[in-house]
Write an enzyme that holds these catalytic residues in place. Structure first.
Site, mmCIF file in Angstrom:
data_model
loop_
_atom_site.group_PDB
_atom_site.id
_atom_site.type_symbol
_atom_site.label_atom_id
_atom_site.label_comp_id
_atom_site.label_asym_id
_atom_site.label_seq_id
_atom_site.Cartn_x
_atom_site.Cartn_y
_atom_site.Cartn_z
ATOM 1 C CB THR A 78 33.137 26.708 -2.333
ATOM 2 O OG1 THR A 78 31.989 26.176 -2.994
ATOM 3 C CG2 THR A 78 34.175 27.109 -3.358
ATOM 4 C CG ASN A 154 27.344 17.367 -5.952
ATOM 5 O OD1 ASN A 154 28.261 16.558 -5.891
ATOM 6 N ND2 ASN A 154 27.272 18.279 -6.898
ATOM 7 C CD GLN A 182 24.255 17.761 -1.515
ATOM 8 O OE1 GLN A 182 23.164 17.605 -0.998
ATOM 9 N NE2 GLN A 182 24.493 18.749 -2.341
ATOM 10 C CB SER A 200 27.719 23.613 3.118
ATOM 11 O OG SER A 200 27.181 24.815 2.616
ATOM 12 C CG HIS A 202 23.589 26.589 1.149
ATOM 13 N ND1 HIS A 202 23.112 26.280 -0.094
ATOM 14 C CD2 HIS A 202 24.927 26.464 1.068
ATOM 15 C CE1 HIS A 202 24.131 25.999 -0.903
ATOM 16 N NE2 HIS A 202 25.239 26.101 -0.225
ATOM 17 C CB THR A 238 34.744 41.051 10.321
ATOM 18 O OG1 THR A 238 35.856 41.946 10.420
ATOM 19 C CG2 THR A 238 33.740 41.348 11.412
ATOM 20 C CB CYS A 325 27.948 23.929 -8.808
ATOM 21 S SG CYS A 325 27.392 23.551 -7.163
HETATM 22 N N1 PMP Z 1 30.442 20.125 -2.040
HETATM 23 C C1 PMP Z 1 29.276 19.532 -2.359
HETATM 24 C C2 PMP Z 1 29.176 18.037 -2.330
HETATM 25 C C3 PMP Z 1 28.162 20.314 -2.690
HETATM 26 O O1 PMP Z 1 27.013 19.722 -2.985
HETATM 27 C C4 PMP Z 1 28.298 21.724 -2.697
HETATM 28 C C5 PMP Z 1 27.126 22.618 -3.076
HETATM 29 N N2 PMP Z 1 26.471 22.222 -4.230
HETATM 30 C C6 PMP Z 1 29.536 22.286 -2.371
HETATM 31 C C7 PMP Z 1 30.585 21.465 -2.050
HETATM 32 C C8 PMP Z 1 29.713 23.787 -2.331
HETATM 33 O O2 PMP Z 1 28.995 24.274 -1.237
HETATM 34 P P1 PMP Z 1 28.840 25.807 -0.885
HETATM 35 O O3 PMP Z 1 27.684 26.274 -1.681
HETATM 36 O O4 PMP Z 1 28.559 25.819 0.583
HETATM 37 O O5 PMP Z 1 30.108 26.493 -1.220
#
Ligand code: PMP
Length: 382
Positions: A78, A154, A182, A200, A202, A238, A325
């Site tokens: 994000t 996504n 993704q 990202s 996670h 930080t 989301c």
């Molecule tokens: N872009 C895409 C294509 C995603 O799938 C996601 C998470 N669903 C994000 C951005 C946002 O990622 P983050 O949770 O790391 O902010």
């Protein structure tokens, strides 16, 4: 590490479980006693923190096929996406930004505030963005500074032809951003032909709250946060050293087991064959275009996504309705609406997504439970 054996987790596109390598890397840092690692401090603890960040950067760079100095660590996709879009809005206020209409909300939402500057380009009914569409819009407006199209959707897992889209943007003098959240790491950044790439942690089995923006040409980096001089002044604040270390470890582990994607693709395809046998009216989205190996996105207009999600959860199976989301809400899929589907089909969409710890038995159990629930549902409707 403790594995939750009670549940079957098939929602990797929302967040992948933490890989053991990432957990170990973070644990080492989090369990340090009487030591605060602030990478900006001159003392030895500070230097230790700096070393951990730079080692993680090397792993992320190796994963992305780029140099360390191209990576800016952020808090996630994000923030990386926001940084790129804001940078272009501020630097070129008289120019336009072209985005696809199936982008993640961290890009799409800019349209609400910047309606005249952020222009949507529509994907075809099969979910693909055509280079010709980008070409036509760039030609009509004449002042597009940035084109932003995601690599893998996504919700649907549909893959765009990023090198071809970037080529068109470049032809018109625009730079190109790709949200590769993704499926990062599937191509070296050079091959993507993008000027900025978002990733990202996670989604790869690293911790939440870490990510990166990869910039092709040094000197063109957007500033994500203003403040101290961290990340060469590009992202003040930080550093979250443990999260960055976990992110680096997850990238390394992802690169090492990339070959497993072919197995996951076979399981996914087999699962879809079975789903069609169980429910002949099922619609598998993106079936006939390039898709990421680990995702299946399907609709059954006779079922309500929310009911199926809840029934599956009771049986210990975690899947999702498209995007995670929207604060836990079940809304008709905006991506499917953009592809021209009706409300019924968009509201019955479900996503099964797999990853590093998925086992074949997870898919088999999901199918058994799915069949049982579908039969129960049809009886109710008789
Ligand atoms: N872009 C895409 C294509 C995603 O799938 C996601 C998470 N669903 C994000 C951005 C946002 O990622 P983050 O949770 O790391 O902010």
């Amino acid at each position: 590490m403790h594995k939750n054996t009670q549940k079957i987790y098939l929602d990797y596109s929302a967040s992948a479980p933490l890989r053991p390598e990432a957990f170990e890397a973070m644990l080492k840092i989090l369990s340090l006693e009487n030591a605060a690692l602030n990478a900006s401090s001159i003392h030895s603890y500070g230097q230790e923190g700096r070393k951990i960040i730079e080692q993680a950067r090397e792993k992320v760079a190796a994963f992305m096929g780029c140099d360390c100095n191209q990576i800016t660590f952020t808090s996630g996709a994000t923030e990386s996406n926001n940084a790129v879009i804001r940078h272009f809005l501020e630097k070129f206020p008289d120019d336009m930004i072209l985005i696809s209409n199936t982008e993640h909300p961290s890009i799409l939402e800019f349209r609400k505030t910047y309606q005249t500057q952020v222009i949507p380009a529509c994907v075809e009914d099969n979910g693909l963005m055509l280079p010709q569409t980008i070409d036509d819009i760039c030609h009509d407006y004449g002042n597009i500074s940035l084109v932003s199209v995601m690599l893998c959707n996504n919700e649907s897992g549909i893959l765009q032809d990023i090198p071809a889209l970037a080529e068109v943007a470049h032809k018109h003098g625009a730079l190109f951003h790709c949200d590769a959240t993704q499926v990062s790491g599937c191509l070296p950044i050079e091959d993507l032909n993008a000027d900025f790439v978002t990733i990202s942690s996670h989604k790869l089995g690293g911790p939440q709250g870490a990510g990166a923006l990869v910039t092709k040409i040094c000197g063109q980096e957007p500033v994500a946060l203003i403040g101290g001089g961290q990340e060469k002044g590009l992202r003040a604040g930080t550093e979250n050293i443990a999260a960055i270390a976990g992110f680096g470890a997850a990238c390394k582990a992802s690169a090492e087991d990339a070959g497993r994607n072919e197995t996951l693709r076979q399981w996914r395809d087999e699962m879809e064959r079975r789903l069609k046998e169980i429910s002949p009216d099922i619609i598998i989205h993106g079936e006939n275009v390039k898709r990421c190996a680990t995702t299946s996105f399907f609709s059954m207009p006779s079922l309500k996504a929310q009911n199926m999600l809840m029934a599956l959860d009771v049986e210990g199976i975690c899947i999702s309705n498209g995007s995670a989301c929207s604060s836990g809400t079940v809304k008709p899929s905006a991506v499917l609406k953009s592809m021209g589907y009706s409300d019924d089909i968009a509201a019955s969409a479900l996503r099964v997504s797999m990853g590093w710890a998925t086992e074949k038995t997870d898919i088999d159990t999901f199918l058994e439970v799915w069949e049982k629930l579908v039969k129960r549902q049809s009886k109710k409707q008789e």
